[in-house]
Design a protein around this motif. Sequence first.
Motif, PDB file in Angstrom:
ATOM      1  N   VAL A 181     -48.749  -4.614  34.949  1.00  0.00           N
ATOM      2  CA  VAL A 181     -47.308  -5.157  34.844  1.00  0.00           C
ATOM      3  C   VAL A 181     -46.671  -5.026  36.536  1.00  0.00           C
ATOM      4  O   VAL A 181     -47.187  -3.964  36.961  1.00  0.00           O
ATOM      5  CB  VAL A 181     -46.337  -4.542  33.987  1.00  0.00           C
ATOM      6  N   ALA A 182     -46.293  -6.019  36.865  1.00  0.00           N
ATOM      7  CA  ALA A 182     -45.648  -6.220  38.525  1.00  0.00           C
ATOM      8  C   ALA A 182     -44.240  -5.938  38.358  1.00  0.00           C
ATOM      9  O   ALA A 182     -43.527  -6.817  37.705  1.00  0.00           O
ATOM     10  CB  ALA A 182     -46.055  -7.447  39.105  1.00  0.00           C
ATOM     11  N   ASN A 183     -43.736  -4.821  38.667  1.00  0.00           N
ATOM     12  CA  ASN A 183     -42.259  -4.542  38.720  1.00  0.00           C
ATOM     13  C   ASN A 183     -41.973  -3.662  39.898  1.00  0.00           C
ATOM     14  O   ASN A 183     -42.671  -2.947  40.418  1.00  0.00           O
ATOM     15  CB  ASN A 183     -41.889  -4.091  37.257  1.00  0.00           C
ATOM     16  N   TYR A 190     -51.252  -7.934  23.165  1.00  0.00           N
ATOM     17  CA  TYR A 190     -51.785  -7.225  24.257  1.00  0.00           C
ATOM     18  C   TYR A 190     -51.795  -8.187  25.469  1.00  0.00           C
ATOM     19  O   TYR A 190     -52.573  -9.208  25.351  1.00  0.00           O
ATOM     20  CB  TYR A 190     -52.972  -6.676  23.872  1.00  0.00           C
ATOM     21  N   HIS A 191     -51.090  -7.982  26.560  1.00  0.00           N
ATOM     22  CA  HIS A 191     -51.048  -8.956  27.820  1.00  0.00           C
ATOM     23  C   HIS A 191     -51.881  -8.238  28.941  1.00  0.00           C
ATOM     24  O   HIS A 191     -52.072  -7.144  28.610  1.00  0.00           O
ATOM     25  CB  HIS A 191     -49.515  -9.061  28.330  1.00  0.00           C
ATOM     26  N   MET A 192     -52.020  -9.302  29.424  1.00  0.00           N
ATOM     27  CA  MET A 192     -53.021  -8.725  30.625  1.00  0.00           C
ATOM     28  C   MET A 192     -52.549  -8.283  32.072  1.00  0.00           C
ATOM     29  O   MET A 192     -52.178  -7.548  32.509  1.00  0.00           O
ATOM     30  CB  MET A 192     -54.253  -9.905  30.993  1.00  0.00           C
ATOM     31  N   ILE A 193     -51.881  -9.630  32.588  1.00  0.00           N
ATOM     32  CA  ILE A 193     -50.960  -9.255  33.753  1.00  0.00           C
ATOM     33  C   ILE A 193     -49.610 -10.136  33.680  1.00  0.00           C
ATOM     34  O   ILE A 193     -49.285 -11.195  33.442  1.00  0.00           O
ATOM     35  CB  ILE A 193     -51.733 -10.136  35.129  1.00  0.00           C
ATOM     36  N   ASN A 194     -48.710  -9.490  33.781  1.00  0.00           N
ATOM     37  CA  ASN A 194     -47.125  -9.758  33.388  1.00  0.00           C
ATOM     38  C   ASN A 194     -46.347  -9.294  34.425  1.00  0.00           C
ATOM     39  O   ASN A 194     -45.993  -8.208  34.950  1.00  0.00           O
ATOM     40  CB  ASN A 194     -46.805  -9.233  32.223  1.00  0.00           C
ATOM     41  N   PHE A 195     -45.539 -10.497  35.269  1.00  0.00           N
ATOM     42  CA  PHE A 195     -44.632 -10.360  36.180  1.00  0.00           C
ATOM     43  C   PHE A 195     -43.136 -10.278  35.528  1.00  0.00           C
ATOM     44  O   PHE A 195     -43.017 -11.415  35.081  1.00  0.00           O
ATOM     45  CB  PHE A 195     -44.696 -11.154  37.200  1.00  0.00           C
ATOM     46  N   ILE A 251     -51.921 -14.439  32.305  1.00  0.00           N
ATOM     47  CA  ILE A 251     -51.092 -14.359  33.612  1.00  0.00           C
ATOM     48  C   ILE A 251     -49.868 -14.971  33.254  1.00  0.00           C
ATOM     49  O   ILE A 251     -49.598 -15.970  32.957  1.00  0.00           O
ATOM     50  CB  ILE A 251     -51.918 -14.722  34.592  1.00  0.00           C
ATOM     51  N   THR A 252     -48.618 -14.106  33.437  1.00  0.00           N
ATOM     52  CA  THR A 252     -47.515 -14.544  33.211  1.00  0.00           C
ATOM     53  C   THR A 252     -46.453 -14.101  33.810  1.00  0.00           C
ATOM     54  O   THR A 252     -46.457 -13.021  34.567  1.00  0.00           O
ATOM     55  CB  THR A 252     -46.981 -14.226  31.543  1.00  0.00           C
ATOM     56  N   PHE A 253     -45.485 -14.977  34.055  1.00  0.00           N
ATOM     57  CA  PHE A 253     -44.183 -14.928  34.913  1.00  0.00           C
ATOM     58  C   PHE A 253     -42.931 -15.135  34.000  1.00  0.00           C
ATOM     59  O   PHE A 253     -42.750 -16.279  33.602  1.00  0.00           O
ATOM     60  CB  PHE A 253     -44.328 -15.706  36.143  1.00  0.00           C
ATOM     61  N   THR A 254     -42.145 -14.051  33.815  1.00  0.00           N
ATOM     62  CA  THR A 254     -41.399 -14.055  32.474  1.00  0.00           C
ATOM     63  C   THR A 254     -39.907 -13.770  32.788  1.00  0.00           C
ATOM     64  O   THR A 254     -38.959 -13.423  32.074  1.00  0.00           O
ATOM     65  CB  THR A 254     -41.883 -13.123  31.516  1.00  0.00           C
ATOM     66  N   ALA A 255     -39.558 -13.937  34.267  1.00  0.00           N
ATOM     67  CA  ALA A 255     -38.147 -13.715  34.431  1.00  0.00           C
ATOM     68  C   ALA A 255     -37.639 -14.856  35.111  1.00  0.00           C
ATOM     69  O   ALA A 255     -38.058 -15.814  35.313  1.00  0.00           O
ATOM     70  CB  ALA A 255     -38.190 -12.409  35.719  1.00  0.00           C
ATOM     71  N   LEU A 256     -36.294 -14.635  35.197  1.00  0.00           N
ATOM     72  CA  LEU A 256     -35.637 -15.953  35.939  1.00  0.00           C
ATOM     73  C   LEU A 256     -35.697 -15.784  37.351  1.00  0.00           C
ATOM     74  O   LEU A 256     -35.292 -14.865  37.973  1.00  0.00           O
ATOM     75  CB  LEU A 256     -34.037 -15.984  35.683  1.00  0.00           C
ATOM     76  N   GLY A 257     -36.052 -16.975  37.998  1.00  0.00           N
ATOM     77  CA  GLY A 257     -36.173 -16.671  39.591  1.00  0.00           C
ATOM     78  C   GLY A 257     -37.444 -16.269  40.073  1.00  0.00           C
ATOM     79  O   GLY A 257     -37.942 -15.298  40.225  1.00  0.00           O
ATOM     80  N   SER A 301     -53.107 -16.594  22.589  1.00  0.00           N
ATOM     81  CA  SER A 301     -51.734 -17.208  23.119  1.00  0.00           C
ATOM     82  C   SER A 301     -51.870 -17.847  24.550  1.00  0.00           C
ATOM     83  O   SER A 301     -53.204 -18.098  24.875  1.00  0.00           O
ATOM     84  CB  SER A 301     -50.762 -16.032  23.086  1.00  0.00           C
ATOM     85  N   THR A 302     -50.851 -17.821  25.333  1.00  0.00           N
ATOM     86  CA  THR A 302     -50.771 -18.644  26.356  1.00  0.00           C
ATOM     87  C   THR A 302     -51.671 -18.160  27.475  1.00  0.00           C
ATOM     88  O   THR A 302     -51.615 -16.855  27.838  1.00  0.00           O
ATOM     89  CB  THR A 302     -49.247 -18.834  26.996  1.00  0.00           C
ATOM     90  N   GLY A 303     -52.409 -18.746  28.384  1.00  0.00           N
ATOM     91  CA  GLY A 303     -53.509 -18.301  29.127  1.00  0.00           C
ATOM     92  C   GLY A 303     -52.486 -18.175  30.558  1.00  0.00           C
ATOM     93  O   GLY A 303     -52.390 -16.879  31.112  1.00  0.00           O
ATOM     94  N   ILE A 304     -51.917 -18.988  31.192  1.00  0.00           N
ATOM     95  CA  ILE A 304     -51.035 -18.950  32.241  1.00  0.00           C
ATOM     96  C   ILE A 304     -49.650 -19.513  31.967  1.00  0.00           C
ATOM     97  O   ILE A 304     -49.367 -20.739  31.514  1.00  0.00           O
ATOM     98  CB  ILE A 304     -51.543 -19.883  33.446  1.00  0.00           C
ATOM     99  N   TRP A 305     -48.703 -18.771  32.195  1.00  0.00           N
ATOM    100  CA  TRP A 305     -47.246 -19.135  31.926  1.00  0.00           C
ATOM    101  C   TRP A 305     -46.244 -18.846  32.981  1.00  0.00           C
ATOM    102  O   TRP A 305     -46.414 -17.438  33.385  1.00  0.00           O
ATOM    103  CB  TRP A 305     -46.732 -18.418  30.596  1.00  0.00           C
TER     104      TRP A 305
END
Length: 533
Positions: free
Chosen positions: A99-101, A128-133, A155-161, A177-181
């Motif tokens: 997780v990137a935070n 189970y997610h792999m890389i999540n911003f 690989i996901t980016f799940t925030a506003l902005g 589920s989703t590959g790149i989001w």
Amino acid sequence: MSLTKVSYSMISGAPVNVLDFGADPTGVADSTAAIQAALDVGGMVYLPDGVYKLNSAPVSSPGTRSSLGIKSNTTFFGTGTLLSTYVNPGDSDGANLIVANDSSGSISNVVIDGITLKTNLSVTIYNYHMINFIQPCNNITVRNCTLKDFTYWGITFTALGIYNVLVDNNRIYGSRSTGIWVGYEAANIIITNNIVDGTTAGTYGSVDDRIIVANHDTATLSTVRTKNVIIANNICIYTDAKGISVGSIQDCVIDSNVIDTCRLPIMTIQDAVITLGNDNIIISNNAIRNSLVNAAFIALDRFAFWLQGANNTKVTGNTLKFDDATVPMWRSLIYSNNSSNLSVENNYFQLADTSGAWPGSPRLAVYYSGSSSFYFNNNEIRSETEDDLFTTGIDASSAEIEIKNNSLRNLVYEGTFLVFVASLRGNIENNRFTNGFYRGIQCSNSLTSLVIRNNDFDNPGPDAGSGVNGVRCIELLGAANTYRGVVIENNNEYDTRNPAPAFVFDVIFYVQNAANFNNVANDNTEQNNTNRR
């Protein structure tokens, strides 16, 4: 003289090596704490070749749970493999592998490069997610990574902005589920050269998008569109959902992707709650094959291009080949609703060796319902067999239509090639409609300006009736409709079969109420057409 072992951390400016913190590249010992300690230092963090087991309980991070956390100004690179074997019996929430935070509330200047991430497939945790911003982020690169054997997001980016993101040359295998989001209110997004393949998802199946960039979540009400997006040269394989999906987006190019065995290959989303719409989209040079249908999803809509709320959109240079006779085909090849100014040009669709029509109704090869301007020019759509694939070839409803230089073959064995119902102005010229139709062109709306010229209607379908059931090439219907400024000339009907089938041919041109027809250009339109039998 004694010798001192020199580690990377002792060399100024050198990368931090996870081995210096006790990580085990043999995959025997748990390396979670050691790798996290290296990531806490930040900067350049190197993961050498080897397998690094992550077996500790996921650490709590703001808003989520993860095995490893990355903060701002960190480059995590190498050729090593992160293998998560963590399982908590009864835990259905899962976790993130990375997780990137950042404690500041946003994250910037992060690179993840070359690393392989995988889970133990005996772990049946769904989420189970792999890389999540998970925070607003800027200047992010994920490249050259391999993700495999996992059950949920890649690989996901799940925030506003979300700004200035590059996702390039990654290999994502087995995602349920989703590959790149990339989610909400993003700008300057490049997704290129990735493979997102769900064929090894195993018993989980593959039920979500391969690639999605969209403000598309009823729980996250975005107020601005995502802008400046390039999705190019990716390979998207196997899903019961969408191959590539974008929504609430402006200035987007979807180019030169390969999309294979996806129920909805390319879609622009217009959510029921988030109604920002989509503007300035180019969908070009993509190759689409096959329509995935699992038993549980056989009744769901399937469109090769589903363009919701697509304004100022161009679909050009794409190829589509459907050759799987074991499953039904798409309900529509191009389906666009609530749109304006759509241009579909220079595409080639080949429907070969299949008898699998979509089981529902209606079946429309091309459908456009928009407020203005539909252009359909220089396209070829063909089937090699005379199957009843579609009830209508092109169904267009717009203030203005232009349909020129197209070839449609074997699409509507007992249907109508072109129907337009709400167009005030139009040009329909130099098209060739081949095999099986009962109606060539049909209109049921008043017109103020229309040109139907130089179209060929080849080999009408068999018909046992007469009158309204006879074969007509051009038909203007509606007893109360008024047709003004109409030019209908040099349209040809002929049959090349020998012997010609015994069907009833009424007229090339038929108008239901001649009293409401004023052909200002030619008072004797019908005689300017040639009946070649």
